[in-house]
Design a protein around this motif. Sequence first.
Motif, PDB file in Angstrom:
ATOM      1  N   TYR A  62       0.835  -1.198   0.000  1.00  0.00           N
ATOM      2  CA  TYR A  62       0.000   0.000   0.000  1.00  0.00           C
ATOM      3  C   TYR A  62       0.880   1.263   0.000  1.00  0.00           C
ATOM      4  N   LEU A  63       1.956   1.221   0.806  1.00  0.00           N
ATOM      5  CA  LEU A  63       2.866   2.371   0.845  1.00  0.00           C
ATOM      6  C   LEU A  63       3.546   2.566  -0.511  1.00  0.00           C
ATOM      7  N   ARG A  64       3.983   1.465  -1.122  1.00  0.00           N
ATOM      8  CA  ARG A  64       4.672   1.592  -2.418  1.00  0.00           C
ATOM      9  C   ARG A  64       3.713   2.108  -3.493  1.00  0.00           C
ATOM     10  N   THR A  78      10.155   9.234   2.119  1.00  0.00           N
ATOM     11  CA  THR A  78      11.377   9.637   2.820  1.00  0.00           C
ATOM     12  C   THR A  78      11.772   8.592   3.874  1.00  0.00           C
ATOM     13  N   TYR A  79      10.813   7.864   4.391  1.00  0.00           N
ATOM     14  CA  TYR A  79      11.115   6.813   5.382  1.00  0.00           C
ATOM     15  C   TYR A  79      11.446   5.496   4.690  1.00  0.00           C
ATOM     16  N   VAL A  80      10.559   5.093   3.753  1.00  0.00           N
ATOM     17  CA  VAL A  80      10.696   3.765   3.142  1.00  0.00           C
ATOM     18  C   VAL A  80      12.036   3.633   2.421  1.00  0.00           C
ATOM     19  N   HIS A  88       7.834  -6.478 -10.114  1.00  0.00           N
ATOM     20  CA  HIS A  88       7.223  -5.759 -11.230  1.00  0.00           C
ATOM     21  C   HIS A  88       6.453  -4.607 -10.602  1.00  0.00           C
ATOM     22  N   PRO A  89       6.943  -3.361 -10.749  1.00  0.00           N
ATOM     23  CA  PRO A  89       6.382  -2.265  -9.956  1.00  0.00           C
ATOM     24  C   PRO A  89       4.896  -2.029 -10.182  1.00  0.00           C
ATOM     25  N   ALA A  90       4.409  -2.179 -11.401  1.00  0.00           N
ATOM     26  CA  ALA A  90       2.999  -1.846 -11.662  1.00  0.00           C
ATOM     27  C   ALA A  90       2.047  -2.794 -10.945  1.00  0.00           C
ATOM     28  N   SER A  91       2.390  -4.082 -10.861  1.00  0.00           N
ATOM     29  CA  SER A  91       1.451  -5.061 -10.277  1.00  0.00           C
ATOM     30  C   SER A  91       1.846  -5.485  -8.877  1.00  0.00           C
ATOM     31  N   GLY A  92       3.130  -5.263  -8.499  1.00  0.00           N
ATOM     32  CA  GLY A  92       3.603  -5.757  -7.200  1.00  0.00           C
ATOM     33  C   GLY A  92       4.015  -7.228  -7.250  1.00  0.00           C
ATOM     34  N   ARG A  93       3.990  -7.868  -8.445  1.00  0.00           N
ATOM     35  CA  ARG A  93       4.423  -9.271  -8.527  1.00  0.00           C
ATOM     36  C   ARG A  93       5.892  -9.382  -8.106  1.00  0.00           C
ATOM     37  N   VAL A  94       6.152 -10.399  -7.236  1.00  0.00           N
ATOM     38  CA  VAL A  94       7.498 -10.540  -6.659  1.00  0.00           C
ATOM     39  C   VAL A  94       8.172 -11.778  -7.232  1.00  0.00           C
ATOM     40  N   HIS A 128      13.642  -3.026  -5.151  1.00  0.00           N
ATOM     41  CA  HIS A 128      13.241  -1.947  -4.241  1.00  0.00           C
ATOM     42  C   HIS A 128      14.486  -1.249  -3.708  1.00  0.00           C
ATOM     43  N   ASP A 129      14.357   0.058  -3.518  1.00  0.00           N
ATOM     44  CA  ASP A 129      15.474   0.754  -2.862  1.00  0.00           C
ATOM     45  C   ASP A 129      15.716   0.163  -1.473  1.00  0.00           C
ATOM     46  N   ASP A 130      14.620  -0.281  -0.822  1.00  0.00           N
ATOM     47  CA  ASP A 130      14.804  -0.763   0.557  1.00  0.00           C
ATOM     48  C   ASP A 130      15.300  -2.213   0.608  1.00  0.00           C
TER      49      ASP A 130
END
Length: 224
Positions: free
Chosen positions: A38-40, A55-57, A128-134, A158-160
Amino acid sequence: MAKLFRAAIMGPPGSGKGTISKRIAQSFGLQYLSSGRYLRESIAANTEEGVLVKTYVERGMLVPDHVMTRLMLPKLEQLCGHSWLLDGFPRTLAQAVALNSLYQLDLVISLNIPYATLRERLSDRWIHPASGRVYNMGFNPPRVQGKDDITGEPLIQHDDDKPEALMARLRHYKDVAKPVIDLYKSQGILHSFSGTETDRIWPYINSLLTNKMHNQPSDTRQSQ
Ligand code: G5P
């Protein structure tokens, strides 16, 4: 009327919360809400809250409690009338207390995965950023390297998940999770699972949920 079932899954970054949550949602028909996802999405949509949480994530830090509860609790209100599973929320005692004041959880799953396993998994994770598939280059690789199976679009990291942010996330998790785990233990709803492979942990979680959900008492009270 069948009582609604409310559950949460906790575990350090890379412990398999997302992977297991998807299996639970598919197998048991629960609505599934991932705080990280949800945050992403908010960050990608560049919403006002997305700009703030970014700024946190991106530094691997927890988003402040008041921001998280302001974001997550209204999402739960939208799920009223459904059974649900929370992935990644609550993460701190303050979040757990805020959630507890509105909803009584039936079950909390806590994943204990060795540090070396976590580090290895996350450095290999692509999304996959658009769908969140990992994807994981060892565990569930894409059919074509670097491309999403469905759309063929490029995968990113992910940057994190990059090493500096990852260390900070793992350190934070230990400190903040303990009081939350203690709270749910004291309520008698905590179930912990240890191991290095999701596929080996899954059958135990599956059978726990089968038991719990089939033995849920009917509820004549108004559901929240
Ligand atoms: P997230 O998104 O909640 P994390 O850091 O808690 O992030 P993460 O990284 O998404 O959790 P996960 O969901 O526990 O990990 O694990 P996963 O994605 O299912 O699996 C990890 C990888 O391992 C995947 O590539 C998967 O395919 C692979 N894998 C799974 N099982 C196996 C296996 O058995 N073998 C192998 N080889 N691989 C496997 O939160 C992100 C950020 O958002 C903020 C924070 O900044 C956080 O850092 N945030 C919050 N801040 C405050 N409060 C909250 N409640 C917050 N929630 C999120």
